[in-house]
Motif scaffolding. Sequence first.
Motif, PDB file in Angstrom:
ATOM      1  N   UNK A 127       4.283  -7.424   7.307  1.00  0.00           N
ATOM      2  CA  UNK A 127       4.994  -6.211   6.935  1.00  0.00           C
ATOM      3  C   UNK A 127       4.097  -5.033   6.657  1.00  0.00           C
ATOM      4  N   UNK A 128       2.834  -5.285   6.379  1.00  0.00           N
ATOM      5  CA  UNK A 128       1.870  -4.187   6.218  1.00  0.00           C
ATOM      6  C   UNK A 128       1.807  -3.373   7.502  1.00  0.00           C
ATOM      7  N   UNK A 129       1.868  -4.092   8.644  1.00  0.00           N
ATOM      8  CA  UNK A 129       1.771  -3.428   9.943  1.00  0.00           C
ATOM      9  C   UNK A 129       3.040  -2.645  10.283  1.00  0.00           C
ATOM     10  N   UNK A 188       0.792  -1.231   0.000  1.00  0.00           N
ATOM     11  CA  UNK A 188       0.000   0.000   0.000  1.00  0.00           C
ATOM     12  C   UNK A 188       0.821   1.276   0.000  1.00  0.00           C
ATOM     13  N   UNK A 189       1.919   1.322   0.751  1.00  0.00           N
ATOM     14  CA  UNK A 189       2.725   2.543   0.802  1.00  0.00           C
ATOM     15  C   UNK A 189       3.136   2.963  -0.604  1.00  0.00           C
ATOM     16  N   UNK A 190       3.532   1.995  -1.413  1.00  0.00           N
ATOM     17  CA  UNK A 190       3.950   2.283  -2.790  1.00  0.00           C
ATOM     18  C   UNK A 190       2.747   2.465  -3.700  1.00  0.00           C
ATOM     19  N   UNK A 214       2.497   8.370   0.337  1.00  0.00           N
ATOM     20  CA  UNK A 214       2.055   6.982   0.321  1.00  0.00           C
ATOM     21  C   UNK A 214       1.962   6.389   1.710  1.00  0.00           C
ATOM     22  N   UNK A 215       2.922   6.749   2.573  1.00  0.00           N
ATOM     23  CA  UNK A 215       2.889   6.254   3.950  1.00  0.00           C
ATOM     24  C   UNK A 215       1.675   6.798   4.698  1.00  0.00           C
ATOM     25  N   UNK A 216       1.363   8.092   4.521  1.00  0.00           N
ATOM     26  CA  UNK A 216       0.180   8.655   5.190  1.00  0.00           C
ATOM     27  C   UNK A 216      -1.098   7.962   4.715  1.00  0.00           C
TER      28      UNK A 216
END
Length: 550
Positions: free
Chosen positions: A382-384, A349-351, A359-361
Motif C-alpha cells: 500500500x505504500x506504493x 508516510x502520507x499521514x 503529506x502525499x507530495x
Amino acid sequence: MTSEGESEDEGEGARGPWWRDAVCYEIHPRSFADSDGDGIGDLPGATDRLPYVRDLGVDAVWLTPFYPSPLADAGYDIADHTDVAPDLGTLADFDAFAARAHALGLKVLVDLVPNHTSDAHSWFREALAAPAGSAARDRYLFRPGRGVRGEEPPNDWRSAFGGPAWTRTGDGEWYMHLHAPEQPDLDWHHPEVVADFERILRFWLDHGVDGFRVDVAHALFKHPALPDAGPGQHEDPARNHLMPYYDREELHPLYRSWHTLLADHPAGPPGAAPPGERLLVAEAAVFDPARLARYVRPDEMGQSFNFAFLECPWQPAAIRAVVEESVAAMTAVGAPVTWVLSSHDAVRPVTRYGGGPAGARRARAAALLMLALPGTAYVYQGEELGLPQVELADDRLRDPVWRRSGGTERGRDGCRVPLPWEGGQPPYGFSSAAPTDCWFPQPEGWAGLTADAERGDPASTLELYRAALRLRRSGSPRAVADGGALRLLSPPGASYLAFDRGDGLVCAVNFGPDPLPLSDAFETTEVVLASGPSTDGGRLPADTAVWLRR
C-alpha cells in the motif's frame, strides 16, 4: 562515503549475494488478498496477487506471521512456529506460495519470532500447569514477586505496549512479557529454547524460505539478575541499549550460530536460495548506528532495518545526518544500509509527513530518496499506492497498545487496513465478503487509490514506484549496493539534500519552501524521474525529489 570532488576506484567488484541491493515487498497476509470470501486475507489470495508484486519490480517478498495464533498481537503471538493458521490456509498453501514466488523470480522471507511465544503455546500451557519452581517453567522467565506476600512484580520493567512487563499467575509467581501478557518471553539462556529455534529455522528452509526477518532481534537476552531499569523506559530510543533487556552481548554469538546454520543447511526446493545466499534480517530497535552495525558484521546477519530513517522528521539536516551516519557505520562492517519508510508497525508516510496534499507530495519525494540511496529497501503493501493512515472506530481496534494504554494510544491498526485492488466501493476487490465483515473496514473515497485505478496513470504513486524500481534495477549494481560510492553534493545547512550515488545519477530533494534552480546546483537539468512537476523553468518545487543524469 566521499565528499564532492573525491574519486574512488570502482574496480570490477562482484555484485555479491542477491540481498545486498534487493528491494523487498512486505505482505501482511490478513490484509492483502482474500481468496475464500471470509473477509480475511490468506495465503492463496496472496499467491494469486504475486504477479502484481513481480510487476512492481521488487526482488523479494516478506510475509508477516501466518502461523497459528490467538491474534492477541496481529499474529506475533505464535502458538505453533511450524504450521499455518487455519484461516490463512495450509502448509501446502505456503509451499504453493513459495513455489509461485520463485517461479516469478521473487525470493521469500518469513518472520521468525524468537523473543516470545503465545500463551497458547504448548510450552507455556505446560508451564502454567506445573507447580512453581518446576523445570517446565524454566523455558520462560517466571519469578517470585517482591513484597511481603510477593504481591509486587519482580522488578520495574515496563511493557513496550504499556503497563508492567509482568503478569501474576494463579499460584502467585510472575512471568515476564516485554509486550502483551499473551506473549510470554522465552529464556534464551535455556538450551531447549536454542535447540527448538534451530529446528524451526531448518523446517522453513526445507519449505523453500530464502531468509528470515528476526522480530525483536535486540531483546532476546535479558540481564540474568533482572535488575530494575529505572525511569524513562521505552521513551528515548537512543537509550534502548542501556536497558537490561535490550542489545546485550549474548545476542551476537547466537546470530553467528544462525548464520552458520543457514550457510550449511542443505539446499531446499527448486528455486530457493542455495546455501550461502540465505538472509537474516534484524528488526533491532537500536538507534546508535555503530551499535546497529554489529548485527550485520560479516558472520552475523545480512541486513538490519534502519529505524532512524523511518522515524526521521521531514527536515533536511536530520535526514542528512541519518544518511551520513548510517552509510558510514554500515560501510565500516561491509554491510548494506537497509532503508524503510513504513511497515505494519508505523504510521503510513502520507499521514506521518503531514497528511493531505502536502503529506502525499512528501511521501512521493521520500520514496525517490529511499530508492536512490545505496543499499537495500523495504516497501510495505500500500505504500506504493500512496495510502494514508486510516482512522478506525474504537470498536474495530485490535492492537494491544489501544487496550494497554487505557485507550489513549490508538496503536498500529490504521496501517493494516486491507489493500484496495479495484472498484469504487469497499472492499475494493480485497474480498467478496461484505465490507463490514472484512478483517478491518476500508474507508470510502479510496476508488482513486486502488491498484487498478493507478495502473497506467503516469501521475500515480504506483507508476512512480514502478519507474523508480525499473531505473534502480538498470543502474550500476555497485552504486546501488555500496554506500562507499555515495557523494554528497548539498552543503551542510542547505534546504535541500542531494547526492551522486556513484554511477552519475543524482538524487535531489527540496525540503522547501523556495524552488531550487537545478542548473545552478547541479550543472544539469536532465531529469530522469521526478516525484512531481519539476521543470518550472528548471526549478525544483518544495517537497519534491528528482533524479538527474550528470
